[in-house]
Scaffold this motif. Structure first.
Motif, PDB file in Angstrom:
ATOM      1  N   VAL A  25       0.850  -1.197   0.000  1.00 55.37           N
ATOM      2  CA  VAL A  25       0.000   0.000   0.000  1.00 55.37           C
ATOM      3  C   VAL A  25       0.880   1.238   0.000  1.00 55.37           C
ATOM      4  O   VAL A  25       1.842   1.328   0.777  1.00 55.37           O
ATOM      5  N   SER A  26       0.556   2.194  -0.868  1.00 54.08           N
ATOM      6  CA  SER A  26       1.291   3.466  -0.906  1.00 54.08           C
ATOM      7  C   SER A  26       0.812   4.362   0.225  1.00 54.08           C
ATOM      8  O   SER A  26      -0.377   4.710   0.298  1.00 54.08           O
ATOM      9  N   GLN A  27       1.717   4.755   1.114  1.00 47.36           N
ATOM     10  CA  GLN A  27       1.341   5.540   2.286  1.00 47.36           C
ATOM     11  C   GLN A  27       0.902   6.964   1.913  1.00 47.36           C
ATOM     12  O   GLN A  27      -0.046   7.498   2.492  1.00 47.36           O
ATOM     13  N   GLY A  28       1.578   7.580   0.923  1.00 46.16           N
ATOM     14  CA  GLY A  28       1.254   8.953   0.565  1.00 46.16           C
ATOM     15  C   GLY A  28      -0.171   9.123   0.081  1.00 46.16           C
ATOM     16  O   GLY A  28      -0.931   9.957   0.617  1.00 46.16           O
ATOM     17  N   PRO A  29      -0.602   8.369  -0.939  1.00 44.47           N
ATOM     18  CA  PRO A  29      -1.983   8.477  -1.397  1.00 44.47           C
ATOM     19  C   PRO A  29      -3.007   8.161  -0.315  1.00 44.47           C
ATOM     20  O   PRO A  29      -4.084   8.771  -0.272  1.00 44.47           O
ATOM     21  N   LEU A  30      -2.683   7.224   0.582  1.00 45.34           N
ATOM     22  CA  LEU A  30      -3.613   6.905   1.672  1.00 45.34           C
ATOM     23  C   LEU A  30      -3.776   8.102   2.599  1.00 45.34           C
ATOM     24  O   LEU A  30      -4.890   8.437   3.023  1.00 45.34           O
ATOM     25  N   THR A  31      -2.658   8.773   2.926  1.00 42.04           N
ATOM     26  CA  THR A  31      -2.723   9.958   3.785  1.00 42.04           C
ATOM     27  C   THR A  31      -3.521  11.077   3.118  1.00 42.04           C
ATOM     28  O   THR A  31      -4.355  11.735   3.760  1.00 42.04           O
ATOM     29  N   THR A  32      -3.295  11.284   1.828  1.00 37.70           N
ATOM     30  CA  THR A  32      -4.026  12.318   1.093  1.00 37.70           C
ATOM     31  C   THR A  32      -5.520  12.026   1.069  1.00 37.70           C
ATOM     32  O   THR A  32      -6.352  12.912   1.306  1.00 37.70           O
ATOM     33  N   HIS A 129       1.483  -2.539   7.907  1.00 37.38           N
ATOM     34  CA  HIS A 129       2.810  -2.711   8.492  1.00 37.38           C
ATOM     35  C   HIS A 129       3.801  -1.911   7.648  1.00 37.38           C
ATOM     36  O   HIS A 129       4.207  -2.370   6.566  1.00 37.38           O
ATOM     37  N   PRO A 130       4.211  -0.699   8.091  1.00 38.19           N
ATOM     38  CA  PRO A 130       5.192   0.081   7.314  1.00 38.19           C
ATOM     39  C   PRO A 130       6.431  -0.756   7.044  1.00 38.19           C
ATOM     40  O   PRO A 130       6.959  -1.432   7.950  1.00 38.19           O
ATOM     41  N   CYS A 131       6.894  -0.720   5.797  1.00 38.29           N
ATOM     42  CA  CYS A 131       7.971  -1.664   5.436  1.00 38.29           C
ATOM     43  C   CYS A 131       9.036  -1.058   4.539  1.00 38.29           C
ATOM     44  O   CYS A 131       9.741  -1.794   3.844  1.00 38.29           O
ATOM     45  N   GLY A 132       9.180   0.273   4.520  1.00 40.21           N
ATOM     46  CA  GLY A 132      10.255   0.860   3.739  1.00 40.21           C
ATOM     47  C   GLY A 132       9.760   1.567   2.499  1.00 40.21           C
ATOM     48  O   GLY A 132       8.669   2.147   2.491  1.00 40.21           O
ATOM     49  N   THR A 133      10.546   1.496   1.427  1.00 40.57           N
ATOM     50  CA  THR A 133      10.225   2.250   0.217  1.00 40.57           C
ATOM     51  C   THR A 133      10.347   1.367  -1.030  1.00 40.57           C
ATOM     52  O   THR A 133      11.095   0.397  -1.046  1.00 40.57           O
ATOM     53  N   ILE A 134       9.582   1.755  -2.049  1.00 40.66           N
ATOM     54  CA  ILE A 134       9.702   1.183  -3.380  1.00 40.66           C
ATOM     55  C   ILE A 134       9.706   2.351  -4.356  1.00 40.66           C
ATOM     56  O   ILE A 134       8.778   3.182  -4.329  1.00 40.66           O
ATOM     57  N   GLY A 136      11.305   4.991  -4.162  1.00 44.09           N
ATOM     58  CA  GLY A 136      11.292   6.219  -3.379  1.00 44.09           C
ATOM     59  C   GLY A 136       9.970   6.522  -2.704  1.00 44.09           C
ATOM     60  O   GLY A 136       9.833   7.567  -2.054  1.00 44.09           O
ATOM     61  N   GLN A 137       9.000   5.637  -2.798  1.00 41.24           N
ATOM     62  CA  GLN A 137       7.671   5.864  -2.230  1.00 41.24           C
ATOM     63  C   GLN A 137       7.516   5.056  -0.943  1.00 41.24           C
ATOM     64  O   GLN A 137       7.762   3.850  -0.913  1.00 41.24           O
ATOM     65  N   GLU A 138       7.105   5.749   0.142  1.00 35.73           N
ATOM     66  CA  GLU A 138       6.867   5.056   1.414  1.00 35.73           C
ATOM     67  C   GLU A 138       5.689   4.098   1.260  1.00 35.73           C
ATOM     68  O   GLU A 138       4.622   4.475   0.777  1.00 35.73           O
ATOM     69  N   ARG A 171      -9.086   1.477  -3.690  1.00 35.71           N
ATOM     70  CA  ARG A 171      -8.281   0.438  -4.335  1.00 35.71           C
ATOM     71  C   ARG A 171      -6.969   0.990  -4.886  1.00 35.71           C
ATOM     72  O   ARG A 171      -5.969   0.270  -4.960  1.00 35.71           O
ATOM     73  N   ARG A 172      -6.972   2.250  -5.274  1.00 38.09           N
ATOM     74  CA  ARG A 172      -5.786   2.818  -5.915  1.00 38.09           C
ATOM     75  C   ARG A 172      -4.593   2.982  -4.981  1.00 38.09           C
ATOM     76  O   ARG A 172      -3.501   3.309  -5.439  1.00 38.09           O
ATOM     77  N   ILE A 173      -4.778   2.753  -3.686  1.00 36.62           N
ATOM     78  CA  ILE A 173      -3.629   2.806  -2.785  1.00 36.62           C
ATOM     79  C   ILE A 173      -2.784   1.541  -2.898  1.00 36.62           C
ATOM     80  O   ILE A 173      -1.639   1.501  -2.449  1.00 36.62           O
ATOM     81  N   VAL A 174      -3.338   0.475  -3.487  1.00 40.70           N
ATOM     82  CA  VAL A 174      -2.613  -0.786  -3.658  1.00 40.70           C
ATOM     83  C   VAL A 174      -1.739  -0.693  -4.904  1.00 40.70           C
ATOM     84  O   VAL A 174      -2.232  -0.433  -5.997  1.00 40.70           O
ATOM     85  N   ARG A 175      -0.438  -0.904  -4.744  1.00 39.54           N
ATOM     86  CA  ARG A 175       0.498  -0.811  -5.851  1.00 39.54           C
ATOM     87  C   ARG A 175       1.318  -2.102  -5.946  1.00 39.54           C
ATOM     88  O   ARG A 175       1.264  -2.969  -5.053  1.00 39.54           O
ATOM     89  N   SER A 176       2.097  -2.214  -7.010  1.00 39.49           N
ATOM     90  CA  SER A 176       2.934  -3.394  -7.193  1.00 39.49           C
ATOM     91  C   SER A 176       4.134  -3.356  -6.246  1.00 39.49           C
ATOM     92  O   SER A 176       4.652  -2.290  -5.902  1.00 39.49           O
ATOM     93  N   ARG A 177       4.578  -4.517  -5.852  1.00 37.60           N
ATOM     94  CA  ARG A 177       5.801  -4.630  -5.034  1.00 37.60           C
ATOM     95  C   ARG A 177       7.052  -4.540  -5.894  1.00 37.60           C
ATOM     96  O   ARG A 177       8.150  -4.491  -5.369  1.00 37.60           O
TER      97      ARG A 177
END
Length: 459
Positions: A25-32, A129-134, A136-138, A171-177
């Motif tokens: 999950v992309s943290q930035g879009p979720l926060t927005t 579960h925060p797990c780093g970056t992909i 450059g995206q948290e 749904r758009r907060i879900v991104r590829s690993r």
């Protein structure tokens, strides 16, 4: 039925592997998105508080039914359209939508905003579960959980979180690993209507949803409407068709359509009459459907159970029940729905297991190796230091969620074309299901939506 027992056990194992695979999950879009929902909720609360103050209420909470009754019926003098079983003026969403007043519309907007924020933002964050970056995206890792026993209808249930009814913007907060990877949403096209027609042996209905244009043709035949997918008219026709298939009676169907804003008249009584007319007309047009419903009710009355095409049994009660027995209508609905929805679940379960086997075969893996890989990947997500890129042990396609008639896959960019074909071909073939049910010959089609996030089409 040893084959059914084996199939059921394999389904449970496959669902557990979906949980192990999880998603990102992309943290930035979720926060927005959370900020937007929170602002909408605050604005709705402020407008309602001001409206209550203007009406003379010194204390008001939009979650207090007593306050709502005082504001709507005592202060604003709105008509009492419906009452609760305790004879109190109703303040449910259906009633609020029927009340022609700005304050009632504000209350509906508040209810929607509150659910969006509390369920989809606050509720979802508990499972991340925060797990780093992909790239450059948290990001955070999110596992989906499944109940293999499913609901009473025969469908499987999901929880912690329940993604079945997520809006597209969620749904758009879900991104590829994978860097540059894609999310594939692989959906069985109009699966339930096809299964209804196949099980009911109604060739005209099966033709409408396989060779024809489905709800578009039915809208033309029943209403004389030329509808386009995604429009309110299309949704109205689809709701009526699915409602009839579920044995929904006119009262409930008319109420649910009204609540969703799908109305055939500004007058509820006229709306009810039109829904009833269309429901009867649909059943008359497809006699195999009516015969199927009668047969399932008779099966329930004579045996106390119903059996699906794959041999699954749903026990519903004593064979000595009668239409006067309390709860009889609900049991008849289960008798009608279970063979359809249970078979739909077995089809998606077969697709899950068969796709996994093909992906493992492609990588030269067996089940122990695949399971070890999933656990290693999960460990990476749970232990990767914050702010560091996630380095996964291997690039391959993983299934990670099942939503209704869809299977979701996380696909590396380099495997997009080959694995798309693999997934589509396997979902059509479903060898495990055909072994379990050799007579199954219902035509199946698959729609694939893909993009860098779930819910987006590829550019």
């Amino acid at each position: 039925l040893p084959h059914l027992v084996e199939f059921t056990q394999e389904t449970a194992h496959g669902l557990s592997r979906l949980t192990l695979a999880g998603t990102v999950v992309s943290q930035g879009p979720l926060t927005t998105l959370g900020g937007a929902y929170q602002l909408r909720l605050a604005q709705a609360t402020d407008l309602l508080t001001k409206a209550a103050a203007v009406a003379g209420m010194a204390e008001f909470s939009p979650t207090n039914d007593g306050h709502l009754r005082e504001l709507l019926y005592e202060r604003l003098k709105l008509p009492v359209l419906r009452r609760t079983p305790k004879r109190l003026p109703a303040v449910d969403k259906l009633t609020l939508k029927q009340l022609d007043h700005e304050v009632a519309r504000l209350l509906v907007d508040y209810s929607t905003a509150d659910k969006l924020y509390t369920v989809n933002i606050e509720g979802l964050r508990r499972f991340l579960h925060p797990c780093g970056t992909i790239e450059g995206q948290e990001v955070a890792w999110l596992p989906f959980h499944f109940n293999p026993l499913g609901a009473r209808t025969g469908r499987r249930a999901t929880h912690d979180p329940n993604s079945q009814n997520w809006a597209e913007e969620i749904r758009r907060i879900v991104r590829s690993r994978w860097a540059g990877g894609l999310i594939f949403d692989n959906d069985y096209r109009k699966l339930e209507p096809r299964l209804v027609a196949w099980i009911a042996k109604d060739d005209k209905l099966l033709h409408a949803f396989t060779k024809g244009r489905g709800y578009v043709d039915i809208a033309r035949e029943l209403l004389g409407w030329d509808v386009v997918d995604g429009t309110p008219e299309y949704r109205s026709v689809k709701s009526i068709v699915l409602g009839v298939h579920y044995n929904m009676q006119t009262d409930k169907m008319a109420k649910e359509l009204w609540l969703r804003g799908q109305r055939f008249s500004a007058d509820y009584a006229t709306h009810w009459d039109e829904v009833d007319r269309l429901r009867c007309l649909y059943l008359k047009r497809y006699p195999g459907l009516r015969a199927y419903m009668r047969a399932r009710e008779q099966e329930f009355l004579s045996t106390g159970r119903v059996v699906s095409a794959t041999g699954r049994v749903r026990h519903l009660g004593s064979a000595r029940m009668s239409p006067d027995t309390p709860g009889y209508g609900h049991l008849v609905n289960q008798a009608i729905n279970f063979p359809i929805q249970s078979l739909a679940s077995d089809i998606t379960a077969s697709a899950l297991m068969d796709i996994e086997r093909e992906l493992m075969r492609q990588e030269g893996m067996d089940y122990p190796q695949y399971l070890q890989l999933l656990m290693e990947m999960q460990r990476k997500f749970l232990t990767n230091p914050p702010g560091h890129d996630i380095i996964l042990p291997i690039e391959m396609t993983f299934l990670f969620n099942e939503v209704h008639d869809s299977l979701l896959a996380d696909v590396p960019k380099s495997r997009a074309d080959t694995d798309r074909a693999l997934i589509i071909d396997t979902m059509r073939a479903i060898p495990s299901l055909r072994k379990l049910c050799p007579g199954f010959d219902c035509p199946l089609d698959i729609d694939v939506r893909c993009g860098p996030t779930w819910g987006l089409k590829k550019e």
